[in-house]
Design a protein around this motif. Structure first.
Motif, mmCIF file in Angstrom:
data_model
loop_
_atom_site.group_PDB
_atom_site.id
_atom_site.type_symbol
_atom_site.label_atom_id
_atom_site.label_comp_id
_atom_site.label_asym_id
_atom_site.label_seq_id
_atom_site.Cartn_x
_atom_site.Cartn_y
_atom_site.Cartn_z
ATOM 1 N N GLY A 247 -8.242 -34.807 -14.638
ATOM 2 C CA GLY A 247 -9.031 -34.861 -15.861
ATOM 3 C C GLY A 247 -10.526 -34.722 -15.655
ATOM 4 O O GLY A 247 -11.294 -34.767 -16.621
ATOM 5 N N ILE A 248 -10.963 -34.522 -14.426
ATOM 6 C CA ILE A 248 -12.405 -34.419 -14.147
ATOM 7 C C ILE A 248 -12.984 -33.147 -14.762
ATOM 8 O O ILE A 248 -14.041 -33.179 -15.404
ATOM 9 C CB ILE A 248 -12.676 -34.484 -12.631
ATOM 10 C CG1 ILE A 248 -12.218 -35.840 -12.083
ATOM 11 C CG2 ILE A 248 -14.148 -34.234 -12.332
ATOM 12 C CD1 ILE A 248 -12.172 -35.917 -10.579
ATOM 13 N N GLY A 249 -12.301 -32.018 -14.580
ATOM 14 C CA GLY A 249 -12.789 -30.767 -15.151
ATOM 15 C C GLY A 249 -12.886 -30.832 -16.661
ATOM 16 O O GLY A 249 -13.894 -30.419 -17.247
ATOM 17 N N SER A 250 -11.866 -31.382 -17.302
ATOM 18 C CA SER A 250 -11.907 -31.529 -18.770
ATOM 19 C C SER A 250 -13.035 -32.444 -19.201
ATOM 20 O O SER A 250 -13.727 -32.182 -20.195
ATOM 21 C CB SER A 250 -10.569 -32.082 -19.275
ATOM 22 O OG SER A 250 -9.535 -31.155 -19.057
ATOM 23 N N ALA A 251 -13.244 -33.520 -18.458
ATOM 24 C CA ALA A 251 -14.333 -34.456 -18.784
ATOM 25 C C ALA A 251 -15.694 -33.788 -18.606
ATOM 26 O O ALA A 251 -16.608 -33.998 -19.416
ATOM 27 C CB ALA A 251 -14.222 -35.716 -17.937
ATOM 28 N N LEU A 252 -15.842 -32.976 -17.569
ATOM 29 C CA LEU A 252 -17.102 -32.258 -17.373
ATOM 30 C C LEU A 252 -17.336 -31.250 -18.496
ATOM 31 O O LEU A 252 -18.463 -31.094 -18.977
ATOM 32 C CB LEU A 252 -17.126 -31.560 -16.014
ATOM 33 C CG LEU A 252 -17.345 -32.463 -14.816
ATOM 34 C CD1 LEU A 252 -17.167 -31.687 -13.518
ATOM 35 C CD2 LEU A 252 -18.730 -33.111 -14.858
ATOM 36 N N MET A 253 -16.285 -30.593 -18.931
ATOM 37 C CA MET A 253 -16.418 -29.636 -20.031
ATOM 38 C C MET A 253 -16.800 -30.359 -21.323
ATOM 39 O O MET A 253 -17.639 -29.864 -22.088
ATOM 40 C CB MET A 253 -15.126 -28.850 -20.203
ATOM 41 C CG MET A 253 -14.790 -27.944 -19.013
ATOM 42 S SD MET A 253 -16.045 -26.716 -18.666
ATOM 43 C CE MET A 253 -15.876 -25.666 -20.103
ATOM 44 N N ALA A 254 -16.223 -31.521 -21.558
ATOM 45 C CA ALA A 254 -16.601 -32.313 -22.743
ATOM 46 C C ALA A 254 -18.062 -32.729 -22.645
ATOM 47 O O ALA A 254 -18.797 -32.695 -23.640
ATOM 48 C CB ALA A 254 -15.697 -33.537 -22.870
ATOM 49 N N HIS A 255 -18.508 -33.112 -21.445
ATOM 50 C CA HIS A 255 -19.918 -33.476 -21.247
ATOM 51 C C HIS A 255 -20.814 -32.267 -21.543
ATOM 52 O O HIS A 255 -21.854 -32.409 -22.206
ATOM 53 C CB HIS A 255 -20.130 -33.988 -19.823
ATOM 54 C CG HIS A 255 -21.509 -34.471 -19.582
ATOM 55 N ND1 HIS A 255 -21.949 -35.713 -20.000
ATOM 56 C CD2 HIS A 255 -22.578 -33.870 -18.991
ATOM 57 C CE1 HIS A 255 -23.218 -35.865 -19.660
ATOM 58 N NE2 HIS A 255 -23.622 -34.766 -19.058
ATOM 59 N N ALA A 256 -20.415 -31.094 -21.080
ATOM 60 C CA ALA A 256 -21.189 -29.870 -21.329
ATOM 61 C C ALA A 256 -21.294 -29.593 -22.824
ATOM 62 O O ALA A 256 -22.385 -29.285 -23.330
ATOM 63 C CB ALA A 256 -20.536 -28.689 -20.613
ATOM 64 N N GLU A 257 -20.191 -29.734 -23.511
ATOM 65 C CA GLU A 257 -20.197 -29.474 -24.957
ATOM 66 C C GLU A 257 -21.058 -30.491 -25.701
ATOM 67 O O GLU A 257 -21.797 -30.128 -26.618
ATOM 68 C CB GLU A 257 -18.768 -29.462 -25.485
ATOM 69 C CG GLU A 257 -17.979 -28.270 -24.974
ATOM 70 C CD GLU A 257 -16.522 -28.279 -25.392
ATOM 71 O OE1 GLU A 257 -16.158 -28.998 -26.352
ATOM 72 O OE2 GLU A 257 -15.734 -27.552 -24.758
ATOM 73 N N ASN A 258 -21.007 -31.751 -25.304
ATOM 74 C CA ASN A 258 -21.863 -32.772 -25.934
ATOM 75 C C ASN A 258 -23.334 -32.479 -25.685
ATOM 76 O O ASN A 258 -24.162 -32.626 -26.589
ATOM 77 C CB ASN A 258 -21.486 -34.165 -25.438
ATOM 78 C CG ASN A 258 -20.166 -34.629 -26.001
ATOM 79 O OD1 ASN A 258 -19.745 -34.208 -27.067
ATOM 80 N ND2 ASN A 258 -19.491 -35.500 -25.263
#
Length: 173
Positions: free
Chosen positions: A116-127
């Motif tokens: 889930g690290i990649g998904s979490a990083l992508m969510a951080h990028a979008e935020n």
């Protein structure tokens, strides 16, 4: 300062002092995809694009703090080794002409993938992009990087354009 990214992992902001580490992560990314190539040009990419306007975040395993970690509060040297990173920047939507957020690099060490690290990083990028008022976010991905393509599609990313390449010289020249 660091924050929890997902249980067991912390996210911390990078700085302009992290050039060498960013280069190391870029090399890892490209070496995994093209193991028999040399990527000396990546230092030029960092020199050209890495700035205060292109933020960088590192992911570290929580709980790796050691007795020497206490000294990190008094020293700029860090004792934790990042296992993932996210490097953001700006691009221009060539259809609408608006500034958009662009992901320069997302990398997760292979020992920490599928957690889930990649998904979490992508969510951080979008935020990050939303907080700036960006309406879109872009990235480039190699067409043969199927795990990355699967992740981006799962997260709602769609192909807008294709980058095409033709070699003008034979490999033997």
């Amino acid at each position: 300062m660091s924050d929890w990214l997902i249980p067991g992992y912390r996210l911390r902001a990078g700085s302009r002092l992290d050039r060498a580490l960013l280069l190391k992560f870029m090399h890892r990314t490209y070496q995994e995809l093209y193991p028999n190539r040399n990527f000396n040009h990546l230092a030029d990419t960092i020199e050209q694009y890495f700035s205060n306007q292109t933020p960088l975040w590192w992911v570290e395993v929580a709980g790796q703090e050691s007795a020497s970690q206490a000294s990190a509060y008094f020293s700029p040297l860090r004792t934790l080794s990042p296992i993932a990173c996210l490097w953001m920047g700006n691009a221009v939507d060539q259809v609408q002409g608006a500034r958009i957020a662009h992901i320069f690099l997302v990398y997760v060490h292979r020992d920490h993938r599928r957690r889930g690290i990649g998904s979490a990083l992508m969510a951080h990028a979008e935020n990050w992009a939303k907080q700036r008022g960006d309406q879109q976010i872009s990235l480039q991905v190699f067409s043969h990087n199927q795990p990355a393509l699967n992740l981006y599609r799962k997260l709602g990313y769609q192909t807008q354009s294709l980058s095409m390449l033709k070699s003008l010289f034979d490999e033997e020249v």
